[in-house]
Design an enzyme around this catalytic site. Structure first.
Site, PDB file in Angstrom:
ATOM      1  N   CYS A   1     -13.086 -32.470 136.064  1.00 30.78           N
ATOM      2  CA  CYS A   1     -12.671 -31.319 135.237  1.00 30.78           C
ATOM      3  C   CYS A   1     -13.712 -31.081 134.149  1.00 30.78           C
ATOM      4  CB  CYS A   1     -11.335 -31.577 134.544  1.00 30.78           C
ATOM      5  SG  CYS A   1     -10.004 -32.020 135.637  1.00 30.78           S
TER       6      CYS A   1
ATOM      7  N   LEU B   1     -31.398 -15.279 107.020  1.00 30.18           N
ATOM      8  CA  LEU B   1     -30.555 -14.288 106.349  1.00 30.18           C
ATOM      9  C   LEU B   1     -30.384 -14.561 104.851  1.00 30.18           C
ATOM     10  CD1 LEU B   1     -29.873 -13.477 109.328  1.00 30.18           C
ATOM     11  CD2 LEU B   1     -27.597 -12.907 108.509  1.00 30.18           C
TER      12      LEU B   1
ATOM     13  N   THR C   1      -7.284 -28.718 122.145  1.00 25.15           N
ATOM     14  CA  THR C   1      -7.398 -27.263 122.073  1.00 25.15           C
ATOM     15  C   THR C   1      -6.187 -26.617 122.741  1.00 25.15           C
ATOM     16  OG1 THR C   1      -9.793 -27.495 122.174  1.00 25.15           O
ATOM     17  CG2 THR C   1      -8.911 -25.314 122.687  1.00 25.15           C
TER      18      THR C   1
ATOM     19  N   SER D   1     -15.090 -40.879 122.773  1.00 23.17           N
ATOM     20  CA  SER D   1     -16.184 -40.979 123.737  1.00 23.17           C
ATOM     21  C   SER D   1     -15.864 -41.942 124.872  1.00 23.17           C
ATOM     22  CB  SER D   1     -17.464 -41.449 123.033  1.00 23.17           C
ATOM     23  OG  SER D   1     -17.832 -40.520 122.047  1.00 23.17           O
TER      24      SER D   1
ATOM     25  N   GLU E   1     -16.449 -32.519 124.724  1.00 21.06           N
ATOM     26  CA  GLU E   1     -16.968 -32.559 126.100  1.00 21.06           C
ATOM     27  C   GLU E   1     -18.211 -33.435 126.204  1.00 21.06           C
ATOM     28  OE1 GLU E   1     -15.954 -30.963 128.905  1.00 21.06           O
ATOM     29  OE2 GLU E   1     -14.356 -29.690 128.136  1.00 21.06           O
ATOM     30  N   GLY E   2     -18.156 -34.558 125.531  1.00 19.91           N
ATOM     31  CA  GLY E   2     -19.299 -35.475 125.537  1.00 19.91           C
ATOM     32  C   GLY E   2     -20.227 -35.130 124.398  1.00 19.91           C
TER      33      GLY E   2
ATOM     34  N   ALA F   1     -16.063 -27.803 133.103  1.00 21.06           N
ATOM     35  CA  ALA F   1     -16.007 -27.193 131.769  1.00 21.06           C
ATOM     36  C   ALA F   1     -17.361 -27.254 131.074  1.00 21.06           C
ATOM     37  CB  ALA F   1     -14.955 -27.893 130.921  1.00 21.06           C
TER      38      ALA F   1
ATOM     39  N   PHE G   1     -24.457 -47.722 127.171  1.00 18.84           N
ATOM     40  CA  PHE G   1     -23.254 -47.312 126.432  1.00 18.84           C
ATOM     41  C   PHE G   1     -22.746 -48.449 125.547  1.00 18.84           C
ATOM     42  CE2 PHE G   1     -23.121 -43.960 129.588  1.00 18.84           C
ATOM     43  CZ  PHE G   1     -22.645 -42.901 128.857  1.00 18.84           C
TER      44      PHE G   1
ATOM     45  N   ARG H   1     -14.377 -18.716 123.992  1.00 18.62           N
ATOM     46  CA  ARG H   1     -14.919 -19.441 125.142  1.00 18.62           C
ATOM     47  C   ARG H   1     -14.193 -20.774 125.319  1.00 18.62           C
ATOM     48  NH1 ARG H   1     -16.183 -23.763 125.571  1.00 18.62           N
ATOM     49  NH2 ARG H   1     -17.699 -23.771 123.898  1.00 18.62           N
TER      50      ARG H   1
HETATM   51  C1  LIG Z   1     -12.434 -28.578 117.923  1.00 19.08           C
HETATM   52  C2  LIG Z   1     -12.272 -29.655 118.925  1.00 19.08           C
HETATM   53  C3  LIG Z   1     -11.541 -29.423 120.082  1.00 19.08           C
HETATM   54  C4  LIG Z   1     -11.324 -30.440 121.017  1.00 19.08           C
HETATM   55  N1  LIG Z   1     -10.569 -30.197 122.144  1.00 19.08           N
HETATM   56  C5  LIG Z   1     -10.240 -31.219 122.969  1.00 19.08           C
HETATM   57  C6  LIG Z   1      -9.328 -31.019 124.070  1.00 19.08           C
HETATM   58  O1  LIG Z   1      -8.880 -29.903 124.315  1.00 19.08           O
HETATM   59  N2  LIG Z   1      -8.980 -32.088 124.817  1.00 19.08           N
HETATM   60  C7  LIG Z   1      -9.460 -33.344 124.581  1.00 19.08           C
HETATM   61  O2  LIG Z   1      -9.074 -34.261 125.286  1.00 19.08           O
HETATM   62  N3  LIG Z   1     -10.330 -33.566 123.559  1.00 19.08           N
HETATM   63  C8  LIG Z   1     -10.725 -32.544 122.738  1.00 19.08           C
HETATM   64  N4  LIG Z   1     -11.596 -32.762 121.682  1.00 19.08           N
HETATM   65  C9  LIG Z   1     -12.030 -34.130 121.413  1.00 19.08           C
HETATM   66  C10 LIG Z   1     -13.471 -34.412 121.760  1.00 19.08           C
HETATM   67  O3  LIG Z   1     -13.660 -34.427 123.125  1.00 19.08           O
HETATM   68  C11 LIG Z   1     -13.854 -35.746 121.099  1.00 19.08           C
HETATM   69  O4  LIG Z   1     -13.892 -35.524 119.718  1.00 19.08           O
HETATM   70  C12 LIG Z   1     -15.186 -36.291 121.588  1.00 19.08           C
HETATM   71  O5  LIG Z   1     -15.056 -36.786 122.893  1.00 19.08           O
HETATM   72  C13 LIG Z   1     -15.766 -37.373 120.691  1.00 19.08           C
HETATM   73  O6  LIG Z   1     -14.821 -38.363 120.416  1.00 19.08           O
HETATM   74  P1  LIG Z   1     -14.560 -38.849 118.910  1.00 19.08           P
HETATM   75  O7  LIG Z   1     -14.380 -37.668 118.058  1.00 19.08           O
HETATM   76  O8  LIG Z   1     -13.475 -39.823 118.979  1.00 19.08           O
HETATM   77  O9  LIG Z   1     -15.902 -39.533 118.468  1.00 19.08           O
HETATM   78  P2  LIG Z   1     -16.349 -41.044 118.735  1.00 19.08           P
HETATM   79  O10 LIG Z   1     -16.234 -41.361 120.166  1.00 19.08           O
HETATM   80  O11 LIG Z   1     -15.643 -41.926 117.780  1.00 19.08           O
HETATM   81  O12 LIG Z   1     -17.866 -40.980 118.346  1.00 19.08           O
HETATM   82  C14 LIG Z   1     -18.332 -40.926 116.998  1.00 19.08           C
HETATM   83  C15 LIG Z   1     -19.843 -40.893 117.002  1.00 19.08           C
HETATM   84  O13 LIG Z   1     -20.349 -42.079 117.605  1.00 19.08           O
HETATM   85  C16 LIG Z   1     -21.196 -41.768 118.666  1.00 19.08           C
HETATM   86  N5  LIG Z   1     -21.054 -42.779 119.706  1.00 19.08           N
HETATM   87  C17 LIG Z   1     -19.915 -43.221 120.306  1.00 19.08           C
HETATM   88  N6  LIG Z   1     -20.206 -44.161 121.211  1.00 19.08           N
HETATM   89  C18 LIG Z   1     -21.535 -44.331 121.203  1.00 19.08           C
HETATM   90  C19 LIG Z   1     -22.448 -45.158 121.937  1.00 19.08           C
HETATM   91  N7  LIG Z   1     -22.027 -45.979 122.890  1.00 19.08           N
HETATM   92  N8  LIG Z   1     -23.764 -45.070 121.657  1.00 19.08           N
HETATM   93  C20 LIG Z   1     -24.215 -44.192 120.726  1.00 19.08           C
HETATM   94  N9  LIG Z   1     -23.409 -43.386 120.014  1.00 19.08           N
HETATM   95  C21 LIG Z   1     -22.085 -43.444 120.248  1.00 19.08           C
HETATM   96  C22 LIG Z   1     -20.794 -40.403 119.132  1.00 19.08           C
HETATM   97  O14 LIG Z   1     -21.864 -39.730 119.782  1.00 19.08           O
HETATM   98  C23 LIG Z   1     -20.414 -39.759 117.819  1.00 19.08           C
HETATM   99  O15 LIG Z   1     -21.563 -39.244 117.211  1.00 19.08           O
HETATM  100  C24 LIG Z   1     -11.872 -31.730 120.783  1.00 19.08           C
HETATM  101  C25 LIG Z   1     -12.648 -31.950 119.629  1.00 19.08           C
HETATM  102  C26 LIG Z   1     -12.847 -30.938 118.712  1.00 19.08           C
HETATM  103  C27 LIG Z   1     -13.665 -31.206 117.498  1.00 19.08           C
END
Ligand SMILES: Cc1cc2nc3c(=O)[nH]c(=O)nc-3n(C[C@H](O)[C@H](O)[C@H](O)COP(=O)(O)OP(=O)(O)OC[C@H]3O[C@@H](n4cnc5c(N)ncnc54)[C@H](O)[C@@H]3O)c2cc1C
Lengths: 395, 247
Positions: free
Chosen positions: A249, A350, A168, A142, A375-376, A253, A395, A94
């Site tokens: 976009c 299980l 991805t 984020s 995706e958020g 998604a 935020f 997916r």
């Molecule tokens: C398997 C996989 C595939 C992916 N594929 C893609 C892709 O194809 N393209 C792409 O662009 N990205 C991709 N991503 C990235 C994904 O979108 C990001 O990991 C995601 O947006 C979160 O960003 P971060 O990991 O930097 O976490 P951070 O932004 O560093 O957040 C860390 C934690 O802090 C929390 N947090 C952050 N800010 C706040 C706030 N203001 N208040 C409260 N809590 C907060 C978050 O909820 C989270 O729990 C992928 C990620 C994974 C794991």
């Protein structure tokens, strides 16, 4: 591995048109015949089953909601149903479809030039070409507005520098939709716009991210740009409105992901139900005869049923042009958290078998740990809805 | 030359049958209906015959059944059949079907070797008798040879081949023809294909009345162990020891 089945407690399918039902059943058949026999090994071996790409292309899944350029122009409910059944197979499949359809084909279709559409869309629709979407960076997840990747306009073209992470399809992609800051070109507040970067462009390299416990049957990569020169015509003209183009976009998604999560939840629920009816413990009775297990099963079915109807309604709003991003935040957040909860409960039902690769539940559980982040994140969708309700940004 | 494929709709194999309180009929509310898999094999074979022979005109699906049968016909159209006819009725009557087959000018009639619900295989045989057609049951392979149709079937480990001069009626088994999926493009095209719905005034006069329906007695659950023979034996032993506790 048992076949996936549709969970339909409250005649959800009676609200679908006959075409939508056909698409649902056809996708289910496809997943049972093509995906289920190979997916567990692919996950364990951390292998992307690329042999499925031309097959999903031939089925017409890629770019399903888009019109023209070899795309079928389905409604969004149909797109959702496809995602639901694909994810009942595995979130990796997916994810592949979400990225290709909503994050690569959608921006080309909505923001691309005619030349870009003609060059890429038909091949992306058949799966002859694979795309990826580069928004996230090592230090900006984020909050993508903070990104540091930038493009400099020169006479010869744009020069890109920076890095994207967690992308991805990255290492197998023929083209990347890359979001970068570009002063003087983007009209958005944060100077962000998007470019098409083709494979083998000098200065563009990728690095496969291994060592994942989640989405093991999906490719995740870093994209690296070092003085990467791309032609002027590779700017997506409609993307100069800024970050809101990227959010469009993501909204497309995310709706698909909300549907997909229901599929993963159905697969876990069905597995737990079957298992609990055959596993005998205490008094020669199946564990399904114990009240605590029944409560778990009832909770699962109730949550799946609620998610189906809510998601259908919000997707119909999308079809009528009435959907708000906050609606989509609600279903993305609710459904993924719901599916993750169900996968954990199913895994517990299980017993030891819950951790075995003979059953799909732990695979789904591990996958959903990515789905709840990308995706958020759950938090980001809470803040989006919180801001909508109160008018106050937290935020 | 048209090929008519007789189509029926059956409950999905995973359906849990529930009886109505009259203890004569099945509660249809929770049933997912599917295209009878053997009819699906027949459609696949018809499509292959058409691909291999430009003289084949249309592939027409023909069903006699309730309104919901439309879904099965749409699936067949999405696989690639050209048009479909549904004779709306709560029972099947081969006299009505035979008249329709004649009207559709079919040189070849195909059907499934049986339906998976009642396991019956009456319709096609009855139709062949009424239309006085050459009849081969259970063909797993169909091909053309110089304008003639070769129908092969396996019988007790033996292969039989029939050379058929059309018109003829053949019922189909799976063989090596994996039925194609109804692709999204196929489903979209099927929307625009002709699907005639007609009513039948025929009476259900075959003289059979269902007196009582009962669910089969519960069997113990069956467990199949996969893996190589050695692995499966190992698992079986473990289950006999730890689950069944008979060893
Ligand atoms: C398997 C996989 C595939 C992916 N594929 C893609 C892709 O194809 N393209 C792409 O662009 N990205 C991709 N991503 C990235 C994904 O979108 C990001 O990991 C995601 O947006 C979160 O960003 P971060 O990991 O930097 O976490 P951070 O932004 O560093 O957040 C860390 C934690 O802090 C929390 N947090 C952050 N800010 C706040 C706030 N203001 N208040 C409260 N809590 C907060 C978050 O909820 C989270 O729990 C992928 C990620 C994974 C794991």
């Amino acid at each position: 591995m048992a076949d996936i089945r549709m969970t339909d407690f409250a005649e959800f399918t009676s609200l679908l048109s006959s075409e939508e039902n056909l698409i649902l059943n056809s996708t289910k058949d496809f997943v049972n015949k093509e995906v289920m026999p190979i997916i567990d090994d692919a996950f364990m071996d951390a292998r992307f089953p690329d042999e499925l790409v031309p097959k999903v292309g031939a089925m017409g899944f890629l770019g399903a909601p888009l019109d023209g350029y070899g795309c079928p122009g389905l409604n969004y409910v149909s797109y959702g149903l496809i995602n639901m059944m694909l994810e009942a197979g595995d979130s990796a499949l997916r994810s592949f479809n979400s990225v290709q359809s909503s994050l690569v084909m959608f921006p080309l279709h909505s923001f691309g030039s005619d030349a870009q559409k003609t060059k890429f869309l038909p091949k992306l629709a058949t799966g002859e070409m694979i795309g990826c979407f580069g928004l996230t960076e090592p230090d900006h997840g984020s909050n993508p507005a903070g990104m540091v990747t930038y493009a400099k306009k020169t006479d010869k073209g744009f020069v890109l520098n920076g890095a994207k992470m967690w992308i991805t399809n990255g290492s197998v992609a023929d083209l990347a939709i890359v979001w970068a800051k570009c002063e003087g070109v983007s009209e958005g507040k944060n100077n962000i716009c998007a470019f098409v970067v083709e494979k083998n462009t000098p200065g563009f390299s990728t690095r496969l991210m291994t060592q994942k416990h989640s989405l093991r049957a999906s490719i995740t990569s870093e994209l690296i740009f070092e003085d990467c020169l791309i032609p002027h015509e590779n700017l997506l003209p409609g993307s100069t409105v800024g970050l809101k183009a990227a959010l469009m976009c993501l909204n497309s998604a995310r709706l698909g992901i909300a549907w997909g999560a229901i599929g993963a939840a159905m697969a876990c629920y069905q597995t737990a139900l079957d298992y609990s009816l055959t596993r005998v413990q205490f008094h020669d009775k199946p564990i399904a005869s114990h009240q605590l297990i029944q409560k778990d099963l009832v909770d699962m079915l109730t949550e799946i049923t609620k998610a189906q109807f809510l998601t259908l309604q919000i997707t119909r709003l999308k079809e009528q042009g009435k959907v708000k991003p906050e609606h989509i935040s609600m279903v993305k957040r609710n459904n993924v958290a719901m599916a993750l909860g169900i996968s954990r409960t199913a895994r517990a039902i299980l017993g030891a078998n819950g951790i075995s690769s003979e059953y799909p539940v732990m695979r789904h559980m591990c996958n959903l740990e990515s789905v709840i982040t990308y995706e958020g994140t759950d938090n980001v969708h809470i803040l989006t809805l919180g801001k909508y309700i109160t008018g106050i940004s937290a935020f | 030359m048209n090929i008519v494929v007789i189509v029926s709709q059956t409950p999905d194999t995973t359906t849990k049958v529930v009886l109505n309180s009259d203890k004569k009929s099945i509660d249809e509310s929770g049933i997912t209906w599917i295209l009878n898999p053997y009819a699906e094999f027949a459609i696949e074979k018809a499509l292959k015959l058409k691909e291999a022979n430009p003289q084949v005109g249309e592939i027409i699906l023909l069903a006699m059944g309730p309104e919901r049968t439309v879904e099965a016909l749409r699936q067949g159209l999405a696989m690639g059949a050209d048009r479909a006819v549904l004779i709306k009725s709560n029972f099947v009557n081969t006299e009505v079907l035979a008249a329709k087959v004649k009207e559709l000018d079919a040189k070849l009639v195909l059907g499934g070797k049986k339906s998976i619900d009642t396991e019956s295989a009456n319709t096609e045989a009855g139709l062949a008798a009424r239309l006085d057609l050459a009849f081969v049951h259970c063909a797993n392979k169909l091909s053309w040879e110089g304008g003639k149709l070769i129908a092969s079937r396996e019988i007790s480990g033996e292969n039989q081949s029939f050379v058929l001069t059309l018109p003829a009626l053949v019922t189909c088994d799976k063989g090596e023809d994996e039925p194609r999926y109804a692709s999204i493009m196929g489903i979209m095209k099927a929307k625009k294909k002709e699907l005639d719905e007609i009513y039948s005034s025929a009476q259900d006069d075959i003289g059979i009345e269902i007196v009582e329906a009962r669910l089969p007695a519960l069997r113990g659950s069956v467990k199949i162990f996969d893996g190589s023979p050695a692995e499966a034996a190992e698992k079986l032993l473990k289950a006999l020891r730890e689950e069944a506790k008979v060893l």
